[in-house]
Design a protein around this motif. Sequence first.
Motif, short mmCIF file in Angstrom:
data_model
loop_
_atom_site.label_atom_id
_atom_site.label_comp_id
_atom_site.label_asym_id
_atom_site.label_seq_id
_atom_site.Cartn_x
_atom_site.Cartn_y
_atom_site.Cartn_z
N ALA B 110 87.31 85.88 -148.65
CA ALA B 110 86.33 85.49 -150.01
C ALA B 110 85.63 86.25 -149.33
CB ALA B 110 86.07 83.88 -149.93
N GLY B 111 85.41 86.44 -147.78
CA GLY B 111 83.99 87.93 -147.27
C GLY B 111 84.14 88.69 -147.85
N LEU B 112 85.48 89.26 -147.91
CA LEU B 112 85.84 90.48 -147.98
C LEU B 112 85.84 91.03 -149.60
CD1 LEU B 112 87.56 93.53 -147.71
CD2 LEU B 112 89.58 92.48 -148.06
N LEU B 113 86.14 89.96 -150.34
CA LEU B 113 85.80 90.22 -151.92
C LEU B 113 84.41 90.48 -151.80
CD1 LEU B 113 88.66 88.24 -153.26
CD2 LEU B 113 88.78 90.58 -153.14
N ILE B 114 83.53 88.84 -151.05
CA ILE B 114 81.60 89.36 -151.25
C ILE B 114 81.75 90.81 -150.68
CG2 ILE B 114 80.38 87.75 -150.61
CD1 ILE B 114 81.73 85.37 -150.80
N ALA B 115 82.29 91.32 -150.03
CA ALA B 115 81.80 92.44 -149.27
C ALA B 115 81.37 93.86 -149.55
CB ALA B 115 82.09 93.01 -147.71
N LEU B 116 82.73 93.13 -150.87
CA LEU B 116 83.24 95.26 -151.42
C LEU B 116 82.10 94.76 -152.55
CD1 LEU B 116 86.97 95.16 -151.43
CD2 LEU B 116 84.85 96.32 -150.30
N ALA B 117 82.04 92.84 -153.53
CA ALA B 117 80.77 92.98 -154.46
C ALA B 117 79.58 93.24 -153.88
CB ALA B 117 81.10 91.72 -154.90
N THR B 118 79.54 93.09 -152.86
CA THR B 118 77.63 93.58 -152.72
C THR B 118 77.75 94.86 -152.08
OG1 THR B 118 77.84 92.33 -150.79
CG2 THR B 118 77.37 90.94 -152.65
N ALA B 119 78.65 95.40 -151.92
CA ALA B 119 78.63 96.96 -151.23
C ALA B 119 77.24 97.67 -151.88
CB ALA B 119 79.61 97.23 -150.50
N SER B 120 77.20 98.04 -152.99
CA SER B 120 76.82 98.96 -153.10
C SER B 120 75.17 98.45 -152.79
CB SER B 120 77.02 99.18 -154.98
OG SER B 120 76.38 98.18 -155.71
N LEU B 141 82.60 102.19 -142.62
CA LEU B 141 82.19 101.27 -142.43
C LEU B 141 82.80 99.82 -143.15
CD1 LEU B 141 80.10 98.26 -140.73
CD2 LEU B 141 78.73 98.36 -142.55
N LEU B 142 83.45 100.20 -144.34
CA LEU B 142 84.11 99.29 -145.13
C LEU B 142 85.30 99.45 -145.12
CD1 LEU B 142 81.82 100.36 -149.59
CD2 LEU B 142 82.37 98.37 -147.70
N LEU B 143 85.61 100.42 -144.48
CA LEU B 143 86.72 100.63 -144.83
C LEU B 143 86.96 100.23 -143.20
CD1 LEU B 143 89.38 102.85 -145.24
CD2 LEU B 143 88.81 104.51 -143.77
N PHE B 144 86.69 99.97 -142.64
CA PHE B 144 86.59 99.25 -141.11
C PHE B 144 86.67 97.51 -141.47
CE2 PHE B 144 85.18 96.63 -137.66
CZ PHE B 144 85.86 96.84 -136.92
N ILE B 145 86.13 97.31 -142.15
CA ILE B 145 86.17 95.78 -143.01
C ILE B 145 87.32 95.60 -143.45
CG2 ILE B 145 84.76 93.88 -144.62
CD1 ILE B 145 82.17 95.65 -143.70
N GLU B 146 87.81 96.37 -144.16
CA GLU B 146 88.80 96.17 -145.16
C GLU B 146 89.92 95.82 -144.38
OE1 GLU B 146 88.85 99.65 -148.25
OE2 GLU B 146 87.04 98.55 -149.04
N LEU B 147 90.35 96.92 -143.35
CA LEU B 147 91.40 97.21 -142.95
C LEU B 147 91.54 96.80 -141.84
CD1 LEU B 147 92.23 101.26 -142.14
CD2 LEU B 147 93.67 99.59 -144.16
N ALA B 199 74.47 87.40 -149.09
CA ALA B 199 75.46 86.40 -149.26
C ALA B 199 76.89 86.32 -148.69
CB ALA B 199 76.47 87.59 -151.15
N ASP B 200 76.77 87.91 -147.44
CA ASP B 200 78.25 87.99 -146.59
C ASP B 200 77.60 86.83 -145.42
OD1 ASP B 200 79.60 91.16 -147.15
OD2 ASP B 200 77.42 91.19 -148.38
N LEU B 201 76.22 87.09 -144.93
CA LEU B 201 76.37 86.29 -144.15
C LEU B 201 76.51 84.80 -143.77
CD1 LEU B 201 72.66 87.29 -141.68
CD2 LEU B 201 75.40 86.95 -141.11
N PHE B 202 76.02 84.27 -146.10
CA PHE B 202 76.51 83.17 -146.25
C PHE B 202 77.47 82.48 -146.04
CE2 PHE B 202 78.12 80.16 -149.18
CZ PHE B 202 77.25 79.03 -149.56
N VAL B 203 79.08 83.31 -145.92
CA VAL B 203 80.05 83.71 -145.86
C VAL B 203 80.86 83.16 -144.22
CG1 VAL B 203 82.87 84.59 -145.66
CG2 VAL B 203 81.03 84.56 -147.76
N VAL B 204 80.10 83.60 -143.84
CA VAL B 204 80.14 83.72 -142.06
C VAL B 204 79.70 82.76 -141.62
CG1 VAL B 204 78.89 84.93 -139.66
CG2 VAL B 204 79.44 86.28 -141.80
N GLY B 205 78.32 82.33 -142.16
CA GLY B 205 78.12 80.57 -141.86
C GLY B 205 79.17 79.47 -142.21
#
Lengths: 106, 240
Positions: B110-120, B141-147, B199-205
């Motif tokens: 879910a965190g990955l999907l949110i990161a991709l959705a909010t990337a821009s 940075l994005l590539l690192f998150i995805e992989l 949003a990303d920090l919400f998932v992290v929390g």
Amino acid sequence: MQEATFLILTALASGSQHGYGIIADVREISGGGVQLRPGTLYTALERLRADGLIAVDREAIVDNRLRRYYRLTPAGSDRLAAEATRLRANATTALMRLSPAGGAAT
Amino acid sequence: MSARATRSAAPTRGTPGEAAQPVRQAVLERRYRRLLACYPHFFRHDSEEEILAVLMACARTRQRWPSLGEVADLVGSAIRMRLGPGRSSPPRAVTRAVRLMRVGAATEIAGLLIALATASSVQSVLVRQHVTFLAAQWHDLLLFIELGVPVPVGLWLWLAWANGRGHRWARSAFAGVFGTYTLIVLSKFVAGAATYAPADLFVVGIQWLIGLAVVLLLFSRSADTFYRHQSMPPTAAPRG
């Protein structure tokens, strides 16, 4: 209950036995049909101990080797009795249906 | 039966073949021990000498190598023992902790999907706040998150499996990972991530809260008894 488990419990029903004794007894009970290997036996023993159906009775050192004797617990006796009753009922039904009178009923 | 079981008593005098028998037995025993190394530690600690005695009792007179059937039986049984259910059912606290760890693995996805959705939006804020931030850096940075996602997912699931089986090291490992994760979360807050990636920090929390709950469950009293029991040899018997 698997056949090997049933036979192991049956081997212990007449008294405590060590691993090699159980293997020999299972072979005898099954008329040579089931030859337990040590790996299979000890996996089963480990599971039966964890389930509380058998317990270690005593240990002895014979020829510098550890020999551990296992016995049935009351729970193990009950479980074996229930399984034997179930198998006997199935066998009775099968024999009845195979007999001429039973077959004629169909 | 007993005659065969006690055959390991070595003759002291006899033909050369008989004299070589103890050597053959020692070689065979060493080879059996190597196979028994496949078993879990608790089983070897408790039953290695015992199963070895049975293997030696079952061995043929001049046998030097474990047979193919014996190898298959021992290795197969070891695998079943390692992969099968543990020695006793875990208490509710550990079961819940394991479930939560699986949920934790799902939140990584879910965190990955949110990161991709909010990337821009995150990228635009970062570029505005840090003029030196390059598009290439963002791409890396994005590539690192995805992989990198399979790593935490695998870690959650692996530790869930190991804790479910009562491995004490897994409990300590999870506590260590959670401590490290806490430091990472704090560093993100210090870096001001809350201002550009809420949003990303919400998932992290959420993940941090899950981790905290898991730690509390794994170190509860009932879990402690379970881990202690799993690492001890079962039923001690009187010697005699």
